[in-house]
Design an enzyme around this catalytic site. Structure first.
Site, PDB file in Angstrom:
ATOM      1  CB  SER A  76      21.864  67.541  -5.855  1.00  0.00           C
ATOM      2  OG  SER A  76      20.964  68.011  -4.862  1.00  0.00           O
ATOM      3  CG  ASP A 124      18.422  79.765  -7.196  1.00  0.00           C
ATOM      4  OD1 ASP A 124      17.882  79.219  -6.207  1.00  0.00           O
ATOM      5  OD2 ASP A 124      19.434  79.298  -7.746  1.00  0.00           O
ATOM      6  CG  HIS A 145      20.580  76.542  -5.335  1.00  0.00           C
ATOM      7  ND1 HIS A 145      20.163  76.851  -6.619  1.00  0.00           N
ATOM      8  CD2 HIS A 145      20.908  75.229  -5.342  1.00  0.00           C
ATOM      9  CE1 HIS A 145      20.246  75.768  -7.377  1.00  0.00           C
ATOM     10  NE2 HIS A 145      20.693  74.770  -6.625  1.00  0.00           N
TER      11      HIS A 145
END
Length: 263
Positions: free
Chosen positions: A14, A186, A189
């Protein structure tokens, strides 16, 4: 396809994978380390869970491909571990189904060829406060570090029982005391610091795997490494300096001090 053929490494997952080629990202670091040795293919899809991955698995990794990857690094789990949404929509996948999906992914990859090696990455930890600050209402589905830890532990248990190489990123990242701010950009990530931990863990697994042929970056041959009269001339004025097997200074920290820089 360009030649000559190199071993193929595929990063499949992902957004942790999709964003891995940013400056200082873990995919970019691997591509740099494996230059002239292997081609790193990025197959990352932001927002995906293991259900979505299964829908396209045979398209991303067709069994009838002329060349099969030497290594596949798989990451799914962070989105699966989201809490269920009342509407029934969203990325959440129940834990038991998640493990079953990862099993199906593994069995398909294993069937590609005898030389295809596989490493699974678990969910990394989350900084929920940073997620809220960064995404606000845009990320309106509930995430928790505890849930990611549960999914990570379950994947490790499955992999250990099935003799699959696995890296517990949830634990590895949290070995650093300031992980919550230093390792994430964030809340989800990886920063450069977080990416370097990922690379360190991947290289450790590859080095210790004992695979034949070895896929560890310092042991793989460089492409077109033969001597040539077209390299820089040495001080003797009679021979040239073949830089093919030199290791750049910025790569030395990834050798474990086993090699000194030649460049």
């Amino acid at each position: 396809m360009v030649g000559p053929g190199r071993p193929q490494f595929v990063l499949f997952g992902s957004s942790i994978v999709q964003q891995s080629f940013i400056d200082g990202g873990w995919g970019a670091i691997l591509a740099d380390l494996y230059d002239r040795k292997a081609d790193i293919f990025l197959r990352g899809y932001s927002g995906w869970n293991s259900r979505r991955a299964l829908q396209v698995l045979h398209q991303v990794f067709p069994r009838d491909a002329d060349i099969q990857p030497s290594l596949v690094i798989v990451y799914f789990g962070g989105n699966d571990a989201m809490h269920p949404h009342p509407s029934g929509l969203g990325a959440h996948v129940p834990l038991r189904e998640y493990i079953e999906n990862m099993k199906k992914i593994y069995l398909h990859l294993k069937s590609l060829s005898e030389k295809t090696r596989i490493i699974f990455l678990t969910s990394p930890p989350l900084n929920v406060a940073m997620i809220r600050e960064h995404f606000g209402a845009h990320d309106n589905q509930i995430r928790s570090n505890e849930s990611c830890g549960m999914y990570a532990d379950a994947l490790v248990d499955f992999c250990q029982q099935s003799n699959i190489k696995v890296i517990n990123l949830w634990k590895a990242i949290q070995q650093r005391e300031d992980w919550a701010t230093a390792c994430l950009t964030d809340g989800i990530h990886f920063s450069r610091e977080g990416s370097e931990i990922v690379v360190k863990e991947i290289l450790k697994v590859i080095k210790e795997a004992g695979w034949e042929p070895s896929l560890y970056w310092t042991t793989m041959p460089n492409e077109f490494a033969e001597d040539s009269p077209y390299y820089m001339v040495r001080s003797d004025g009679k021979t040239t300096f073949n830089v093919s097997n030199g290791i750049s200074r910025w790569k030395i920290k990834w050798t474990g001090n086993e090699i000194k820089s030649k460049l």
